[in-house]
Design a protein around this motif. Structure first.
Motif, short mmCIF file in Angstrom:
data_model
loop_
_atom_site.label_atom_id
_atom_site.label_comp_id
_atom_site.label_asym_id
_atom_site.label_seq_id
_atom_site.Cartn_x
_atom_site.Cartn_y
_atom_site.Cartn_z
N THR A 18 -6.42 15.58 -7.37
CA THR A 18 -4.56 14.94 -6.30
C THR A 18 -5.18 14.50 -4.85
O THR A 18 -4.79 13.92 -4.20
CB THR A 18 -3.44 14.75 -6.34
N ASP A 19 -5.51 15.71 -4.23
CA ASP A 19 -5.28 15.99 -2.81
C ASP A 19 -6.75 15.20 -2.20
O ASP A 19 -6.97 14.20 -1.69
CB ASP A 19 -5.66 17.55 -2.06
N LEU A 20 -7.86 14.78 -2.95
CA LEU A 20 -8.87 14.12 -2.69
C LEU A 20 -9.06 12.73 -2.75
O LEU A 20 -8.73 11.47 -2.11
CB LEU A 20 -10.10 14.46 -3.56
N ILE A 21 -7.99 12.16 -3.99
CA ILE A 21 -7.92 10.63 -3.64
C ILE A 21 -6.61 10.64 -2.41
O ILE A 21 -6.79 9.20 -1.83
CB ILE A 21 -7.06 10.70 -4.83
N ASN A 22 -5.60 10.95 -2.51
CA ASN A 22 -4.68 11.47 -1.20
C ASN A 22 -5.69 10.73 0.28
O ASN A 22 -5.54 10.04 1.27
CB ASN A 22 -3.21 11.75 -1.10
N HIS A 27 -7.79 7.62 4.35
CA HIS A 27 -9.28 6.71 4.93
C HIS A 27 -9.05 5.32 4.20
O HIS A 27 -9.77 4.70 5.86
CB HIS A 27 -10.39 7.17 4.67
N ARG A 28 -8.73 4.57 3.30
CA ARG A 28 -8.73 3.10 2.64
C ARG A 28 -7.84 2.45 3.87
O ARG A 28 -8.00 1.50 3.80
CB ARG A 28 -8.57 2.78 1.59
N TRP A 108 -8.85 6.81 -11.01
CA TRP A 108 -9.28 8.08 -10.70
C TRP A 108 -9.07 8.54 -11.49
O TRP A 108 -9.21 9.62 -11.71
CB TRP A 108 -8.83 8.01 -9.31
N VAL A 109 -7.05 8.39 -12.53
CA VAL A 109 -6.75 8.90 -13.16
C VAL A 109 -7.35 9.35 -14.54
O VAL A 109 -7.42 10.45 -15.93
CB VAL A 109 -6.03 8.56 -13.37
#
Length: 165
Positions: A18-22, A27-28, A108-109
């Motif tokens: 979750t931290d990584l996708i956030n 950045h996106r 991602w999930v």
């Protein structure tokens, strides 16, 4: 018995999925604002020192991000595609960017935490772990956004603050 760095990382998670996708979606969002900052013509035509126009860099990012995460989640390999039909207007590129963001969130999930250490060959050619592939996606985006910042400054346009993610 001595514990290896990899084993220690498994025991003590430093960053959650979750931290990584956030982090990545921050950045996106910043890259999207960078695209928006370009005048239409400059987005497709402005170059410096033989570098590609930012529109071509963005199409590369579009070819990597969503499809890469989909491949990681599903295991179905597809060739890298950096060419998109009808992507000759900035508004269409932004639409594709938003679709890729949704695709990333959707797939991602589906990635299980234990998959992140798995070795893969993304797009049938780039070997590494799931983590290293995702870090490449992020690093490549940052690299191209930095090039876009140089372009914007050369056009007399203040780029978005890089730390506002």
């Amino acid at each position: 018995m001595e514990t290896t760095l990899k084993e220690t990382a498994k025991l003590h998670e430093v960053i959650t999925p979750t931290d990584l996708i956030n982090h990545w979606q921050g950045h996106r969002s910043l890259t999207r604002r960078t695209i928006e900052a370009f005048p239409e013509n400059a987005f497709f035509n402005h170059t410096i020192g033989g570098m590609r126009p930012f529109s071509e860099m963005v199409m590369e990012l579009l070819g990597i991000a969503g499809p890469g995460i989909k491949e990681i989640a599903t295991g179905k390999t597809a060739p890298l595609n950096e060419h998109f039909e009808h992507a000759n207007q900035k508004s269409k590129i932004l639409e594709l960017w938003d679709e890729a963001t949704n695709e990333i969130n959707t797939y991602w999930v589906q990635i299980k935490p234990e998959q992140f250490q798995k070795n893969i060959k993304i797009f049938g050619q780039y070997e590494g772990t799931v983590y290293s592939s995702i870090f490449y996606f992020i690093d490549n985006e940052i690299h191209h956004r930095a090039q876009a910042y140089v372009y914007l400054r050369s056009l007399g346009i203040e780029p978005p603050a890089f730390y506002e993610r």
